[in-house]
Design an enzyme around this catalytic site. Structure first.
Site, short mmCIF file in Angstrom:
data_model
loop_
_atom_site.label_atom_id
_atom_site.label_comp_id
_atom_site.label_asym_id
_atom_site.label_seq_id
_atom_site.Cartn_x
_atom_site.Cartn_y
_atom_site.Cartn_z
N LYS A 1 0.80 -1.23 0.00
CA LYS A 1 0.00 0.00 0.00
C LYS A 1 0.83 1.28 0.00
CE LYS A 1 -4.46 -1.20 0.15
NZ LYS A 1 -5.49 -0.62 -0.73
N SER B 1 0.77 -9.77 -0.76
CA SER B 1 0.52 -8.34 -0.66
C SER B 1 0.84 -7.73 0.69
CB SER B 1 -0.95 -8.06 -1.01
OG SER B 1 -1.81 -8.82 -0.17
#
Length: 343
Positions: free
Chosen positions: A60, A321
């Site tokens: 992110k 992720s």
């Protein structure tokens, strides 16, 4: 920047985030290590893109820094705000601190404590609301209207897509002959960015012309799969999506712009069960030195348990992720691994 992200946009984002976000390794998983998990040996070579090695433990940071860094000094002086279950919260908080801006994060009350604590440690102010992703967005918009903060959306913006696309660009730079890339999907920032980067790189002759990109998500939060195959953007109620252990994948619908990129560049979306997510997390702990939070393990679960639904491939890269795993859950997984017979 136009709404549809270009390869030049992603290259510009790569330069912008350099020195802040990490160019994460792409690890090849040895077959002998996979055999330790007592699973059938895959027919393909498996690679893991370790976004867990970012400074905030997830991808992110790429999109958050790319967007915050493009704000005017006047906008940054008013502060930035976002709504997030945890990883984007940390990305915005980290980017804001690096650029000298105040950060306000609207988080759900059921966000993992490890993510709340990390966000606070980065200096952000946290505002808690209920579990629905729509509640987070509405409260953030109210605070924008009240205080003039700059909104940094978690996925539905071209700057975010371009930033997350740097992950896909790195994959094809590290493994130009990759046949299949699998990305998690929730709001769609990572999948839309990764797919755009990979497919545009292929068009430019920088990757295999036949490379495929697939998304993976929990079957308990499968709004993206339903949207993709119906070609209609659908929304699932919060009481359905909160059932999955993958807290980062509980978003109720894809973003509008993300959906358009996904329809243009993604080849398919597969869903995995909760049991498969847990199994993939145990495999990562057993076969590698990496740590995956549940949301980060869905791609490995797809590769290991749903190969029959995916295109044939010799080299498969899965995006891990995030690695912001709650300590209690890690202890549980390690206890299960320790109690599993080795013969």
């Amino acid at each position: 920047m136009s709404e549809f992200v270009t390869l030049d946009d992603i290259r510009a984002a790569k330069e912008r985030i350099s020195g802040v976000a990490v160019r994460t390794p792409l690890y090849r998983v040895e077959r002998a290590r996979l055999q330790l998990s007592k699973l059938p040996e895959p027919v393909f070579d498996l690679y893991i893109k370790a976004e867990s090695e970012q400074p905030i433990g997830s991808f992110k940071l790429r999109g958050a820094y790319n967007m915050v860094s493009q704000l005017s000094p006047e906008a940054r002086s008013r502060g930035v705000i976002t709504y997030s279950s945890g990883n984007h919260a940390q990305g915005v908080a980290y980017a804001a601190r690096a650029l000298g801006a105040k950060a306000v994060i609207v988080m759900p009350s059921n966000a993992p404590e490890v993510k709340k604590a990390a966000t606070k440690a980065l200096g952000a102010e946290i505002v808690e609301v209920g579990p629905a992703s729509s509640e987070r967005r509405i409260r953030a918009e109210e605070l924008v209207a009240q205080f003039g903060y700059a909104m940094i959306p978690p996925y539905d913006a071209p700057e975010i897509i371009a930033g997350q696309g740097t992950c896909g660009l790195e994959i094809v730079e590290q493994l130009p002959d990759v046949d299949l890339v699998i990305s998690p999907v929730s709001g769609g920032g990572l999948l839309s960015g990764t797919a755009t980067a990979v497919k545009l790189a292929a068009e430019a002759g920088l990757a295999s012309p036949t490379v495929k990109v697939w998304g993976a998500e929990p079957e308990l939060a499968a709004d993206a799969r339903e949207s993709f195959y119906s070609k209609t953007l659908v929304e699932w109620p919060a009481e359905k999506t909160v059932r999955t252990i993958g807290d980062g994948l509980r978003t109720q619908s894809l973003g509008r712009l993300n959906f358009e990129h996904i329809l243009r560049h993604v080849d398919g979306i597969v869903t995995v069960t909760e049991e498969e997510i847990f199994a993939a997390m145990r495999v990562i702990l057993t076969a590698t030195k990496l740590v995956a939070e549940p949301s980060g393990a869905v791609t490995l679960a797809a590769a290991l348990f749903h190969a029959h639904q995916l295109p044939e491939a010799r080299k498969v890269a899965v995006v891990l992720s995030g690695g912001n795993l709650e300590p209690a859950l890690r202890e549980r997984l390690e206890s299960e691994i320790a109690s599993t017979p080795t013969v």
